[in-house]
Design an enzyme around this catalytic site. Sequence first.
Site, short mmCIF file in Angstrom:
data_model
loop_
_atom_site.label_atom_id
_atom_site.label_comp_id
_atom_site.label_asym_id
_atom_site.label_seq_id
_atom_site.Cartn_x
_atom_site.Cartn_y
_atom_site.Cartn_z
N CYS A 1 4.02 2.05 -0.49
CA CYS A 1 4.31 1.06 -1.54
C CYS A 1 5.64 0.35 -1.32
O CYS A 1 5.99 -0.56 -2.06
CB CYS A 1 4.25 1.69 -2.93
SG CYS A 1 5.45 2.97 -3.24
N CYS B 1 0.98 5.04 -4.37
CA CYS B 1 0.59 4.12 -3.30
C CYS B 1 0.35 2.76 -3.94
O CYS B 1 0.57 2.59 -5.14
CB CYS B 1 -0.62 4.63 -2.51
SG CYS B 1 -2.17 4.67 -3.40
N CYS C 1 8.56 0.77 -5.16
CA CYS C 1 8.73 2.10 -5.76
C CYS C 1 10.16 2.26 -6.24
O CYS C 1 11.09 2.06 -5.46
CB CYS C 1 8.40 3.20 -4.76
SG CYS C 1 6.68 3.23 -4.27
#
Length: 135
Positions: free
Chosen positions: A85, A11, A89
């Site tokens: 995120c 996250c 990511c």
Amino acid sequence: MSDKPRVLFVCVHNAGRSQMAAGWLRHLAGDTVEVRSAGSEPADQLNPVAVEAMREVGIDITDQVPVRLTWDAAEAGDVIVTMGCGDTCPVFPGKRYEDWKLTDPAGQPIDVVRQVRDDIRARVEKLLGDLHPQP
């Protein structure tokens, strides 16, 4: 996937959702799964309300610290679970990805964080069932 699946929870701040998910998976899977968590912009400390919500169900995550998501950590995972995120990511071919839409517990009251905690538990239980299917 290796004999011992490797799961990475990601996250933004690695202070709430991903830490709660990692705590649940460690609690429910024991040493049958390698569990990691990371954040694209890690906070300085865990969200104290997330820590309290997990403590209420007997899971202590106070020994965890927010860490930055690295290329190596993502590449080493068999399953990568993202939680808000977005584009930060990394994406690796051949990895299993799940994107969990969850309320960010940052700044939320304990009753909201409890709901997030319980939602995460249900998702972790399903993930664990997928990783270790029963005959």
